[in-house]
Each structure stands twice: as C-alpha cells, then as structure tokens.
Design an enzyme around this catalytic site. Structure first.
Site, PDB file in Angstrom:
ATOM      1  N   CYS A 284       0.832  -1.211   0.000  1.00  0.00           N
ATOM      2  CA  CYS A 284       0.000   0.000   0.000  1.00  0.00           C
ATOM      3  C   CYS A 284       0.867   1.263   0.000  1.00  0.00           C
ATOM      4  O   CYS A 284       0.926   1.995  -0.970  1.00  0.00           O
ATOM      5  CB  CYS A 284      -0.894   0.032   1.243  1.00  0.00           C
ATOM      6  SG  CYS A 284      -1.945  -1.387   1.417  1.00  0.00           S
TER       7      CYS A 284
HETATM    8  N1  SAJ Z   1       6.680   2.485   8.626  1.00  0.00           N
HETATM    9  C1  SAJ Z   1       7.730   3.279   9.086  1.00  0.00           C
HETATM   10  N2  SAJ Z   1       7.462   4.222  10.027  1.00  0.00           N
HETATM   11  C2  SAJ Z   1       6.200   4.416  10.516  1.00  0.00           C
HETATM   12  C3  SAJ Z   1       5.153   3.608  10.035  1.00  0.00           C
HETATM   13  C4  SAJ Z   1       5.415   2.648   9.094  1.00  0.00           C
HETATM   14  O1  SAJ Z   1       8.870   3.128   8.659  1.00  0.00           O
HETATM   15  O2  SAJ Z   1       6.026   5.290  11.373  1.00  0.00           O
HETATM   16  C5  SAJ Z   1       6.942   1.487   7.591  1.00  0.00           C
HETATM   17  C6  SAJ Z   1       6.592   0.085   8.036  1.00  0.00           C
HETATM   18  O3  SAJ Z   1       7.696  -0.523   8.675  1.00  0.00           O
HETATM   19  C7  SAJ Z   1       6.263  -0.591   6.706  1.00  0.00           C
HETATM   20  C8  SAJ Z   1       5.683   0.532   5.868  1.00  0.00           C
HETATM   21  O4  SAJ Z   1       6.103   1.753   6.483  1.00  0.00           O
HETATM   22  O5  SAJ Z   1       7.438  -1.083   6.096  1.00  0.00           O
HETATM   23  C9  SAJ Z   1       4.163   0.498   5.807  1.00  0.00           C
HETATM   24  O6  SAJ Z   1       3.727   0.349   7.119  1.00  0.00           O
HETATM   25  P1  SAJ Z   1       2.191   0.655   7.549  1.00  0.00           P
HETATM   26  O7  SAJ Z   1       2.159   0.684   9.037  1.00  0.00           O
HETATM   27  O8  SAJ Z   1       1.674   1.825   6.830  1.00  0.00           O
HETATM   28  O9  SAJ Z   1       1.432  -0.676   7.153  1.00  0.00           O
HETATM   29  P2  SAJ Z   1       0.723  -1.113   5.822  1.00  0.00           P
HETATM   30  O10 SAJ Z   1       1.585  -0.991   4.638  1.00  0.00           O
HETATM   31  O11 SAJ Z   1       0.153  -2.434   6.138  1.00  0.00           O
HETATM   32  O12 SAJ Z   1      -0.425  -0.025   5.638  1.00  0.00           O
HETATM   33  C10 SAJ Z   1      -1.745  -0.372   5.921  1.00  0.00           C
HETATM   34  C11 SAJ Z   1      -2.553   0.624   5.150  1.00  0.00           C
HETATM   35  N3  SAJ Z   1      -3.926   0.167   5.049  1.00  0.00           N
HETATM   36  C12 SAJ Z   1      -4.593   0.357   3.887  1.00  0.00           C
HETATM   37  O13 SAJ Z   1      -4.096   0.868   2.907  1.00  0.00           O
HETATM   38  C13 SAJ Z   1      -5.983  -0.093   3.851  1.00  0.00           C
HETATM   39  C14 SAJ Z   1      -2.522   1.984   5.808  1.00  0.00           C
HETATM   40  O14 SAJ Z   1      -3.542   2.824   5.247  1.00  0.00           O
HETATM   41  C15 SAJ Z   1      -2.758   1.869   7.277  1.00  0.00           C
HETATM   42  O15 SAJ Z   1      -2.711   3.171   7.858  1.00  0.00           O
HETATM   43  C16 SAJ Z   1      -1.679   1.008   7.871  1.00  0.00           C
HETATM   44  O16 SAJ Z   1      -1.900  -0.313   7.323  1.00  0.00           O
HETATM   45  C17 SAJ Z   1      -1.761   0.960   9.385  1.00  0.00           C
HETATM   46  O17 SAJ Z   1      -2.109   2.004   9.960  1.00  0.00           O
HETATM   47  O18 SAJ Z   1      -1.434  -0.091   9.962  1.00  0.00           O
END
Ligand code: SAJ
Length: 453
Positions: A284
């Site tokens: 995403c």
């Molecule tokens: N990450 C960082 N720093 C942060 C947060 C995340 O480096 O502060 C990295 C994570 O390690 C990962 C990537 O970014 O590699 C994405 O992480 P994510 O927490 O955004 O998780 P995702 O990719 O599973 O995003 C999903 C998304 N859901 C949908 O698109 C429906 C996102 O919109 C959500 O906000 C997110 O999950 C969530 O909040 O868990």
C-alpha cells in the site's frame, strides 16, 4: 498429493439450486475474503468469484487462506448456506451487487497496472443485470471508475445494447481499508467511504454497505473516494519520509532521533508520531502515492511531496548499509567477507508479508558488497520469488535459528523488523555488534557494540 491438490483436477461443483446469492465479490484476497465474511456476518448471502480454482474448493471444505479469517468462519457461513465461491463469473447474474477487489500493482516502470481490474470488469459486463450495482474497491487513480469501468460496463452487454449508468445499472467506488493483522480495526468497524457515478448509484452503494459495516461515509463522486484513499496513504508515506530525513540529519548532528521523536510525541495535540526505519514495505504505502503522481501528470501537475518522499524512502536501504559499514569499520572489519545476521525480513512487525520489504533490498545490497548474509525471521521461514521479490542467493533465502552460535558467528547483527516474540536482550548479550534500525533497544544507550539509526 494433498486433498486440495487432488481436487484441483476435479470439475467445479455446480452451485446448489437453493443458493441465492445477493452480493458477489470478485477477488478473494486479503480484501475480498474478509469482505465476504463481513457481508455474511451481516446476514447477506455471498458469492465469491476468483480465477483460482482452489478457492471454490477451499470454501466448500471450510478452509481460509487469509490469516485474519478463521477457517471456522468460512465453514460456518458455508454450513448456513450464506457463502460459496466459484470461478464461473456468469453467476454474478444472480446477485443484486458485484464488488470488485482485485490487485492493482505497479508495473516495472512504477506505473499503475489496472490489468486485473479491467479483466474483472470485462468478465462481468456480459452478465450484468438491469438495476445491478457494481462497486470497485481496488486502490487506483482518481477517474478509474468513470474512465475505465463505466465504458466497459455501458458497452459490455452481450447483445451489444448500450447501458446507461444510473439508469440501467449502478456504479460506485469504495476504497478498501483493510490492515492485515490489525486486531483493533477490521472491515466491519472501519468507516467505509462511498462515491457513486450518480446520486442513485451512491444511494444503492450506501444501502449495500450499511448491511455489513458499522458506518458509511458518502461523497459526491467516485473521484473523491478514489482520491481520499490515496491521500490517506500518501499522508503516511510523506510523514515517514519526514522522520527518515530527520534520522539522517540527526546522525550528522549526533542527536538521538528516537529521543527527539518521543519528546515531540508528548505533545497531546497537533502532532502524530511516525518512526524512522529501513524504508517502506508492503503493498500500500510505497505504491499508492505513485497512482496519484502518475495521474497528476495528465494535469501538468508535479506532485513534489510524493516524489521527494519516494526519493527519501527509497534511499533508506542504502543509508542503512552505509551505517552498517561504519559500524563494522569501527570494529576493524570490512564489509567484504563479513558475516551479517539480519533479524526480520517482513515489512512490518508480527506479520508474514515481505512484499516490497526494505529488508529484501538490504540483503541484496549486502550480497553485492561481498557480505556473507544470513537472516532470521520467525514469520518468514523462506524468502520466495514472486510479487516483485528477488530472493537472496541460497542458503541466505532460508531463515536460520537464532542460536548463541549463530549470533556469535556474526560480525554484526542488523535489526530490520521489530517482531514481538524475539528475545532482544539475548541478541544483544550474544552479539559482538548490533545495529538497531527499529529502536528495539529504546532503553539502552548507543555504544560501540550497539549502533542505532
Ligand atoms: N513504517 C515506518 N514508520 C512508521 C510507520 C510505518 O517506517 O512510522 C513502515 C513500516 O515498517 C512498513 C511501511 O512503512 O514497512 C508500511 O507500514 P504501515 O504501518 O503503513 O502498514 P501497511 O503498509 O500495512 O499499511 C496499511 C494501510 N492500510 C490500507 O491501505 C488499507 C494503511 O492505510 C494503514 O494506515 C496502515 O496499514 C496501518 O495504519 O497499519
């Protein structure tokens, strides 16, 4: 041969005459299967449609293939006559509504690939019934519903007659907001945004989702719904890039970025905490922004924030390799010939998914620099090719056990995913050098043995 494999070769069982589905869901992946369960939980009868012949068999046999969906839920809804699946798309003619939830990846040039959305839409068009509602959930650029789906459905009648949207059929967009592994927010309790091609389309789509989810938020057109989904994830992408840039600056200024972020997070308003890391993984956050920047070019508009964030986030794996090199150098070791144990290849903690994971990129960069890499990830026993993943050369594609010997053999340990179930103190006590990219050692100060992002 397993039962499932054996039944692969069997013809698909016909749907029972008594089975009267109301909602068809095309694409039974991490979005479609939870969505099917949520509608069935709400009392609707659901027909899953998928190109994979094992799905109808797994469903009949009460098996789930999605971590967040217990097989018992599938079995219960099948038993109650509320859920079946098929590869025969003609059965959508039985339903009042058809929801499309198929993948929208980027191609090799980082451009949107709507191939599966178009194929799904073309496949249902000949079977569309008068008054039926079609909803797209796949993440895509603003305008997809109007520019791609509407013409395919309007002109896709088997007898060649033209259909008018909002009159002969209804069409809307509603972005998926599934967060795999999230124990708090699920398909039912996450507000659902809905935007139809006409008011009548929006009314139909709102009424459909109100049968399954707790709250529905309507917008005036599909473009608003398509764009808000991208905005949600661009918001994350840009803010993660901001803290990644801050981490690189803090290293030069010899300031602890984790301390700075924790301090900023004490502000009870006007701030939202993000943390730096080895880069962006998943299907995403690293991908969705490029759907908007690609479409924006059509309007002679350059999305500077998205491009800059992409540059910073893409650079993070290289920054981590440089940090490792400096740490090895401080221990009198060169990269070439060093043995490095990477802990965590999943793109975020406590999940098995390693698509677009920065750790895979880091393994590749290390091997190119002559490092002997091994990895340990309790959620990823083997790194397999697929979904754009190039596994590291064997035997580095197989997870090793985190034994004292393995830790002692390593010239350095890189913490790339902060899985909950790992004994991080044991790792630190058993390793000559640890480089922590996820702040798992928040309470322990930096030292020559413990380096941090
Ligand atoms: N990450 C960082 N720093 C942060 C947060 C995340 O480096 O502060 C990295 C994570 O390690 C990962 C990537 O970014 O590699 C994405 O992480 P994510 O927490 O955004 O998780 P995702 O990719 O599973 O995003 C999903 C998304 N859901 C949908 O698109 C429906 C996102 O919109 C959500 O906000 C997110 O999950 C969530 O909040 O868990």
């Amino acid at each position: 041969m397993t039962a499932t494999t054996a039944s692969h070769s069997l013809p698909e069982e016909p749907l029972p005459e008594s089975f009267r589905p109301e909602v068809a869901i095309v694409g039974l992946g991490y979005v479609g299967l939870p969505l099917a369960m949520t509608f069935a939980d709400g009392g609707a009868t659901v027909l899953g449609v998928d190109v994979d012949p094992s799905k109808p068999i797994d469903v009949r046999e009460g098996r789930s293939w999605i971590e967040d969906v217990p097989s018992s839920d599938v079995a219960a809804h099948v038993e109650a006559g509320r859920f079946l699946a098929t590869t025969d798309v003609s059965h959508i003619a039985l339903c009042d509504a058809v929801i499309i939830a198929v993948p929208t990846p980027l191609n090799r040039n980082r451009e949107p690939d709507l191939g599966m959305v178009e194929a799904a839409t073309r496949s249902i068009a000949p079977y569309l019934q008068p008054g039926q509602l079609v909803v797209l959930e796949s993440t895509t650029w603003p305008g997809t519903t109007r520019e791609i789906l509407e013409p395919l459905l309007a002109n896709g009648a088997a007898d060649g007659t033209k259909r008018e949207v909002g009159v002969d059929f209804h069409l809307a967009y509603s972005p998926e907001r599934v967060d795999p592994g999230n124990a708090t927010w699920n398909t039912k309790n996450t507000p659902k945004v809905v935007g139809g091609m006409t008011d009548a389309c929006t009314d139909k789509a709102v009424a459909l989702y109100e049968r399954a989810v707790d709250s529905v938020h309507r917008v005036s057109a599909p473009e608003a719904a398509e764009l808000e989904k991208l905005f949600e994830n661009i918001f994350r992408n840009v803010n993660i890039a901001l803290v990644n840039e801050l981490a690189m600056l803090c290293e030069r200024m010899d300031i602890d970025v984790w301390e700075v972020i924790d301090a900023a997070a004490t502000k009870p308003f006007g701030f939202m905490k993000f943390t730096p890391g080895p880069g962006l993984g998943g299907h995403c956050i690293p991908i969705d922004p490029f759907y908007l920047s690609w479409k924006a070019r059509e309007y002679d508009f350059s999305t500077e924030f998205i491009e800059l964030a992409g540059k910073i986030n893409t650079n993070m794996p290289y920054h981590c390799v440089r940090l490792l090199r400096n740490a090895l150098d401080a221990h009198g070791k060169a990269m070439r010939g060093a043995r490095v144990l990477v802990i965590g290849v999943a793109y975020k903690k406590d999940i098995t998914d390693y698509r677009e994971s920065s750790a895979i990129k880091i393994l590749e960069l290390l091997q190119k620099r002559g490092v002997e890499v091994v990895y340990h990830d309790p959620f990823v026993p083997e790194i397999q090719a697929g979904h754009g993943v190039e596994p590291p050369a064997a035997p580095a594609n197989i997870s090793v056990e985190l034994t004292p010997e393995e830790l002692d053999r390593a010239d350095a340990v890189m913490v790339l995913t902060d899985h909950s179930g790992i004994d991080w103190q044991h790792v630190l006590d058993s390793s000559p050098l640890v480089v922590d990219f996820r702040n798992v050692y928040a309470g322990t100060p930096r030292s020559n043995q413990l380096w941090k992002l």
